[in-house]
Design a protein around this motif. Structure first.
Motif, PDB file in Angstrom:
ATOM      1  N   THR A 115       0.833  -1.200   0.000  1.00  0.00           N
ATOM      2  CA  THR A 115       0.000   0.000   0.000  1.00  0.00           C
ATOM      3  C   THR A 115       0.868   1.251   0.000  1.00  0.00           C
ATOM      4  O   THR A 115       2.071   1.204   0.251  1.00  0.00           O
ATOM      5  CB  THR A 115      -0.933   0.027   1.228  1.00  0.00           C
ATOM      6  N   LYS A 116       0.219   2.366  -0.254  1.00  0.00           N
ATOM      7  CA  LYS A 116       0.931   3.635  -0.387  1.00  0.00           C
ATOM      8  C   LYS A 116       1.083   4.396   0.926  1.00  0.00           C
ATOM      9  O   LYS A 116       1.435   5.563   0.915  1.00  0.00           O
ATOM     10  CB  LYS A 116       0.245   4.507  -1.442  1.00  0.00           C
ATOM     11  N   ASP A 117       0.862   3.755   2.054  1.00  0.00           N
ATOM     12  CA  ASP A 117       1.063   4.418   3.347  1.00  0.00           C
ATOM     13  C   ASP A 117       2.536   4.254   3.763  1.00  0.00           C
ATOM     14  O   ASP A 117       2.869   3.527   4.661  1.00  0.00           O
ATOM     15  CB  ASP A 117       0.111   3.877   4.414  1.00  0.00           C
ATOM     16  N   VAL A 118       3.403   4.962   3.076  1.00  0.00           N
ATOM     17  CA  VAL A 118       4.853   4.811   3.245  1.00  0.00           C
ATOM     18  C   VAL A 118       5.493   6.096   3.745  1.00  0.00           C
ATOM     19  O   VAL A 118       4.902   7.177   3.654  1.00  0.00           O
ATOM     20  CB  VAL A 118       5.511   4.406   1.906  1.00  0.00           C
ATOM     21  N   GLU A 119       6.704   5.950   4.272  1.00  0.00           N
ATOM     22  CA  GLU A 119       7.525   7.108   4.639  1.00  0.00           C
ATOM     23  C   GLU A 119       6.823   8.107   5.542  1.00  0.00           C
ATOM     24  O   GLU A 119       7.104   9.290   5.481  1.00  0.00           O
ATOM     25  CB  GLU A 119       8.009   7.838   3.375  1.00  0.00           C
ATOM     26  N   GLY A 120       5.871   7.644   6.314  1.00  0.00           N
ATOM     27  CA  GLY A 120       5.198   8.534   7.246  1.00  0.00           C
ATOM     28  C   GLY A 120       4.304   9.584   6.607  1.00  0.00           C
ATOM     29  O   GLY A 120       4.029  10.618   7.211  1.00  0.00           O
ATOM     30  N   ILE A 121       3.845   9.337   5.368  1.00  0.00           N
ATOM     31  CA  ILE A 121       2.970  10.330   4.755  1.00  0.00           C
ATOM     32  C   ILE A 121       1.659  10.400   5.531  1.00  0.00           C
ATOM     33  O   ILE A 121       1.164   9.415   6.048  1.00  0.00           O
ATOM     34  CB  ILE A 121       2.723  10.080   3.244  1.00  0.00           C
ATOM     35  N   GLU A 122       1.128  11.613   5.615  1.00  0.00           N
ATOM     36  CA  GLU A 122      -0.086  11.866   6.382  1.00  0.00           C
ATOM     37  C   GLU A 122      -1.300  12.088   5.490  1.00  0.00           C
ATOM     38  O   GLU A 122      -2.427  12.125   5.974  1.00  0.00           O
ATOM     39  CB  GLU A 122       0.121  13.110   7.253  1.00  0.00           C
ATOM     40  N   PHE A 123      -1.052  12.256   4.189  1.00  0.00           N
ATOM     41  CA  PHE A 123      -2.128  12.583   3.260  1.00  0.00           C
ATOM     42  C   PHE A 123      -1.710  12.039   1.899  1.00  0.00           C
ATOM     43  O   PHE A 123      -0.549  12.158   1.514  1.00  0.00           O
ATOM     44  CB  PHE A 123      -2.294  14.115   3.205  1.00  0.00           C
ATOM     45  N   LEU A 124      -2.642  11.437   1.172  1.00  0.00           N
ATOM     46  CA  LEU A 124      -2.336  10.833  -0.121  1.00  0.00           C
ATOM     47  C   LEU A 124      -3.231  11.419  -1.205  1.00  0.00           C
ATOM     48  O   LEU A 124      -4.445  11.486  -1.042  1.00  0.00           O
ATOM     49  CB  LEU A 124      -2.534   9.309  -0.056  1.00  0.00           C
ATOM     50  N   VAL A 125      -2.621  11.818  -2.301  1.00  0.00           N
ATOM     51  CA  VAL A 125      -3.343  12.326  -3.462  1.00  0.00           C
ATOM     52  C   VAL A 125      -3.190  11.290  -4.569  1.00  0.00           C
ATOM     53  O   VAL A 125      -2.074  10.977  -4.982  1.00  0.00           O
ATOM     54  CB  VAL A 125      -2.762  13.683  -3.924  1.00  0.00           C
ATOM     55  N   ASP A 126      -4.322  10.741  -5.022  1.00  0.00           N
ATOM     56  CA  ASP A 126      -4.259   9.667  -6.009  1.00  0.00           C
ATOM     57  C   ASP A 126      -5.482   9.726  -6.908  1.00  0.00           C
ATOM     58  O   ASP A 126      -6.557  10.130  -6.462  1.00  0.00           O
ATOM     59  CB  ASP A 126      -4.208   8.309  -5.293  1.00  0.00           C
ATOM     60  N   ASP A 127      -5.326   9.310  -8.157  1.00  0.00           N
ATOM     61  CA  ASP A 127      -6.467   9.285  -9.064  1.00  0.00           C
ATOM     62  C   ASP A 127      -7.315   8.030  -8.877  1.00  0.00           C
ATOM     63  O   ASP A 127      -8.391   7.920  -9.447  1.00  0.00           O
ATOM     64  CB  ASP A 127      -6.014   9.415 -10.524  1.00  0.00           C
ATOM     65  N   LEU A 128      -6.823   7.088  -8.069  1.00  0.00           N
ATOM     66  CA  LEU A 128      -7.585   5.876  -7.777  1.00  0.00           C
ATOM     67  C   LEU A 128      -8.038   5.881  -6.327  1.00  0.00           C
ATOM     68  O   LEU A 128      -7.219   5.820  -5.402  1.00  0.00           O
ATOM     69  CB  LEU A 128      -6.738   4.626  -8.047  1.00  0.00           C
ATOM     70  N   LYS A 129      -9.344   5.936  -6.137  1.00  0.00           N
ATOM     71  CA  LYS A 129      -9.919   5.948  -4.785  1.00  0.00           C
ATOM     72  C   LYS A 129      -9.468   4.719  -3.995  1.00  0.00           C
ATOM     73  O   LYS A 129      -9.216   4.786  -2.800  1.00  0.00           O
ATOM     74  CB  LYS A 129     -11.447   5.992  -4.892  1.00  0.00           C
ATOM     75  N   LYS A 130      -9.334   3.597  -4.690  1.00  0.00           N
ATOM     76  CA  LYS A 130      -8.928   2.340  -4.067  1.00  0.00           C
ATOM     77  C   LYS A 130      -7.545   2.469  -3.389  1.00  0.00           C
ATOM     78  O   LYS A 130      -7.320   1.906  -2.322  1.00  0.00           O
ATOM     79  CB  LYS A 130      -8.898   1.241  -5.130  1.00  0.00           C
ATOM     80  N   GLU A 131      -6.636   3.218  -3.998  1.00  0.00           N
ATOM     81  CA  GLU A 131      -5.292   3.388  -3.417  1.00  0.00           C
ATOM     82  C   GLU A 131      -5.374   4.123  -2.078  1.00  0.00           C
ATOM     83  O   GLU A 131      -4.677   3.778  -1.134  1.00  0.00           O
ATOM     84  CB  GLU A 131      -4.363   4.142  -4.379  1.00  0.00           C
ATOM     85  N   ILE A 132      -6.220   5.117  -2.004  1.00  0.00           N
ATOM     86  CA  ILE A 132      -6.385   5.884  -0.761  1.00  0.00           C
ATOM     87  C   ILE A 132      -7.015   4.996   0.305  1.00  0.00           C
ATOM     88  O   ILE A 132      -6.564   4.965   1.449  1.00  0.00           O
ATOM     89  CB  ILE A 132      -7.227   7.154  -1.007  1.00  0.00           C
ATOM     90  N   GLN A 133      -8.037   4.258  -0.088  1.00  0.00           N
ATOM     91  CA  GLN A 133      -8.703   3.352   0.866  1.00  0.00           C
ATOM     92  C   GLN A 133      -7.740   2.283   1.376  1.00  0.00           C
ATOM     93  O   GLN A 133      -7.699   2.008   2.572  1.00  0.00           O
ATOM     94  CB  GLN A 133      -9.920   2.698   0.202  1.00  0.00           C
ATOM     95  N   ASN A 134      -6.960   1.694   0.484  1.00  0.00           N
ATOM     96  CA  ASN A 134      -6.015   0.646   0.877  1.00  0.00           C
ATOM     97  C   ASN A 134      -4.911   1.180   1.786  1.00  0.00           C
ATOM     98  O   ASN A 134      -4.435   0.465   2.665  1.00  0.00           O
ATOM     99  CB  ASN A 134      -5.390  -0.022  -0.347  1.00  0.00           C
ATOM    100  N   ALA A 135      -4.515   2.422   1.570  1.00  0.00           N
ATOM    101  CA  ALA A 135      -3.472   3.023   2.405  1.00  0.00           C
ATOM    102  C   ALA A 135      -4.001   3.355   3.791  1.00  0.00           C
ATOM    103  O   ALA A 135      -3.239   3.515   4.738  1.00  0.00           O
ATOM    104  CB  ALA A 135      -2.917   4.275   1.734  1.00  0.00           C
ATOM    105  N   ASN A 136      -5.320   3.498   3.880  1.00  0.00           N
ATOM    106  CA  ASN A 136      -5.975   3.790   5.160  1.00  0.00           C
ATOM    107  C   ASN A 136      -5.452   5.075   5.805  1.00  0.00           C
ATOM    108  O   ASN A 136      -5.203   5.136   7.005  1.00  0.00           O
ATOM    109  CB  ASN A 136      -5.846   2.592   6.112  1.00  0.00           C
TER     110      ASN A 136
END
Length: 161
Positions: A115-136
């Motif tokens: 998932t894209k919840d890496v490097e301590g990011i606090e907010f994710l901008v993505d064109d796929l809603k699924k990526e944001i949901q999976n990153a939680n």
């Protein structure tokens, strides 16, 4: 705030790049284009086309022509932006590098199977809603041309209030 930005279709005009470069310069590219396990494989595609992988990689020389112009807005922001992109490690790395996008962000990470919840990011901008949901993590479902990076910066500003 540490913000993860997807690359394709957020910072990079992916569909135009495919259409104007890959499909136009490599015969039968579009007809044989596919993803293996959700990720494009230039090695397997080159093999299928009967061409060298170098022919596909040469097309990346034009990647800098396909960055969205509003990427400049990231320079004046006080947020830490990191590209978090999914793709074949070699192909995606080359595309990001050759695009010039790294001049506008702090870092980048290419993923394949996590998932894209890496490097301590606090907010994710993505064109796929699924990526944001999976990153939680909190995010912005980004859709061009409806959205621009100005919308992202406004959302981050509102979030800080």
């Amino acid at each position: 705030m540490k913000v993860g930005l997807d690359f394709d279709r957020v910072l990079f005009r992916t569909d135009e790049f495919k259409e104007e470069v890959l499909f136009a310069e490599i015969e039968n590219f579009q007809e044989t284009y596919s993803k293996i396990d959700g990720v494009y494989s230039p090695e397997k595609h080159a093999e299928k086309l009967g061409i060298s992988i170098e022919k596909i990689m040469e097309c990346l020389d034009r990647a800098s022509e396909y960055l969205y112009e509003d990427i400049e807005l990231l320079r004046d922001s006080n947020h830490e932006f990191i590209i978090v992109s999914r793709g074949d490690p070699v192909f995606q790395e080359e595309k990001v590098q050759r695009s010039g996008a790294l001049d506008f962000v702090e870092d980048h990470i290419i993923l394949q199977d996590r998932t894209k919840d890496v490097e301590g990011i606090e907010f994710l901008v993505d064109d796929l809603k699924k990526e944001i949901q999976n990153a939680n993590i909190e995010g912005f479902h980004f859709k061009r041309p409806e959205n621009s990076l100005k919308d992202v910066l406004n959302r981050l500003e509102e979030k800080e209030k």
